[in-house]
Enzyme design. Sequence first.
Site, mmCIF file in Angstrom:
data_model
loop_
_atom_site.group_PDB
_atom_site.id
_atom_site.type_symbol
_atom_site.label_atom_id
_atom_site.label_comp_id
_atom_site.label_asym_id
_atom_site.label_seq_id
_atom_site.Cartn_x
_atom_site.Cartn_y
_atom_site.Cartn_z
ATOM 1 N N LYS A 1 0.821 -1.219 0.000
ATOM 2 C CA LYS A 1 0.000 0.000 0.000
ATOM 3 C C LYS A 1 0.855 1.270 0.000
ATOM 4 C CE LYS A 1 -2.628 -0.136 3.630
ATOM 5 N NZ LYS A 1 -2.247 -1.344 4.349
ATOM 6 N N ARG B 1 -10.461 1.920 8.641
ATOM 7 C CA ARG B 1 -10.102 0.525 8.884
ATOM 8 C C ARG B 1 -11.183 -0.218 9.640
ATOM 9 N NH1 ARG B 1 -4.076 1.412 8.932
ATOM 10 N NH2 ARG B 1 -3.074 -0.604 9.195
ATOM 11 N N ARG C 1 10.878 -6.843 5.431
ATOM 12 C CA ARG C 1 10.914 -5.412 5.746
ATOM 13 C C ARG C 1 11.386 -5.195 7.180
ATOM 14 N NH1 ARG C 1 5.461 -1.957 5.206
ATOM 15 N NH2 ARG C 1 5.012 -2.794 7.247
ATOM 16 N N ARG D 1 11.139 -2.045 11.820
ATOM 17 C CA ARG D 1 9.940 -1.431 12.404
ATOM 18 C C ARG D 1 9.508 -2.220 13.624
ATOM 19 N NH1 ARG D 1 5.156 0.249 8.311
ATOM 20 N NH2 ARG D 1 3.920 -0.782 9.908
ATOM 21 N N ARG E 1 -1.626 -8.489 13.275
ATOM 22 C CA ARG E 1 -2.099 -7.448 12.359
ATOM 23 C C ARG E 1 -2.915 -8.052 11.219
ATOM 24 N NH1 ARG E 1 2.942 -4.551 10.473
ATOM 25 N NH2 ARG E 1 1.531 -3.119 9.430
HETATM 26 P P1 AMP Z 1 -0.026 1.044 8.849
HETATM 27 O O1 AMP Z 1 1.270 1.721 8.617
HETATM 28 O O2 AMP Z 1 -1.153 1.630 8.036
HETATM 29 O O3 AMP Z 1 0.045 -0.445 8.720
HETATM 30 O O4 AMP Z 1 -0.435 1.330 10.388
HETATM 31 C C1 AMP Z 1 0.394 0.915 11.449
HETATM 32 C C2 AMP Z 1 -0.409 0.840 12.736
HETATM 33 O O5 AMP Z 1 -0.965 2.131 13.061
HETATM 34 C C3 AMP Z 1 -1.614 -0.095 12.710
HETATM 35 O O6 AMP Z 1 -1.259 -1.446 12.955
HETATM 36 C C4 AMP Z 1 -2.472 0.499 13.819
HETATM 37 O O7 AMP Z 1 -1.986 0.156 15.110
HETATM 38 C C5 AMP Z 1 -2.255 1.986 13.631
HETATM 39 N N1 AMP Z 1 -3.265 2.551 12.693
HETATM 40 C C6 AMP Z 1 -3.029 3.078 11.464
HETATM 41 N N2 AMP Z 1 -4.173 3.487 10.893
HETATM 42 C C7 AMP Z 1 -5.169 3.200 11.773
HETATM 43 C C8 AMP Z 1 -6.582 3.356 11.755
HETATM 44 N N3 AMP Z 1 -7.219 3.881 10.688
HETATM 45 N N4 AMP Z 1 -7.275 2.960 12.847
HETATM 46 C C9 AMP Z 1 -6.655 2.429 13.912
HETATM 47 N N5 AMP Z 1 -5.338 2.223 13.983
HETATM 48 C C10 AMP Z 1 -4.586 2.615 12.928
#
Ligand code: AMP
Length: 191
Positions: free
Chosen positions: A14, A89, A128, A134, A145
């Site tokens: 993404k 989400r 990654r 990370r 996740r």
């Molecule tokens: P990402 O980089 O989009 O995978 O986001 C990393 C982490 O940030 C996720 O695993 C969540 O803990 C948090 N996060 C990101 N976007 C959201 C969202 N829309 N709602 C809740 N938690 C989020």
Amino acid sequence: MTGVILIGPPGAGKGTQATVISENFNIPHISTGEIFRRNVADGTDLGQEAQKYMSSGDYVPDAVTNAMVGNRLAEPDTAAGYLLDGYPRTLDQVSELDSILAGLDKTLDAVVEITANTDEVVARLLQRAKEQGRADDTEDVIRRRMQVYAEQTEPLVAVYRDRGLLVQVDGMGTIDEVSARVIAALSDAVS
Ligand code: AMP
């Protein structure tokens, strides 16, 4: 106005495709995950709150996330459009986004879903983790996740399909192959 949501499981690419879309359509890339990570790095109150959930692979509570997105979408660089990456989400976030957009007089024009094979994305995320380190990329957290995505985010696909906004793109292949598919599919959808 080109309002786009990018959706897909962790590791589907993404972030990479978001950059491509953002540049091609000249709309700001808004990644909630990135905003959270920046706040964690800066040690802000928001970052400290978010970190509790991110470190175990759970979602940050909607109240925190929705307010942050509402503020970001109100900024002037979103006048011609926006690309949301990682939001909404949950089904509650879908309703909240509807109200935010209505309040700002903005449209949602397409929802791009990048699809990917689970084994492949777990392998990508472990790679990654090695390269970028990370904190939310350990194997247990990655599996959590994926599970949270399946339970809470996958149902959104049906909602946007019913609204006629869904554009599905196969996320398997090279970055360039996937980018070409994304741009072609999205150009059709928003033209
Ligand atoms: P990402 O980089 O989009 O995978 O986001 C990393 C982490 O940030 C996720 O695993 C969540 O803990 C948090 N996060 C990101 N976007 C959201 C969202 N829309 N709602 C809740 N938690 C989020």
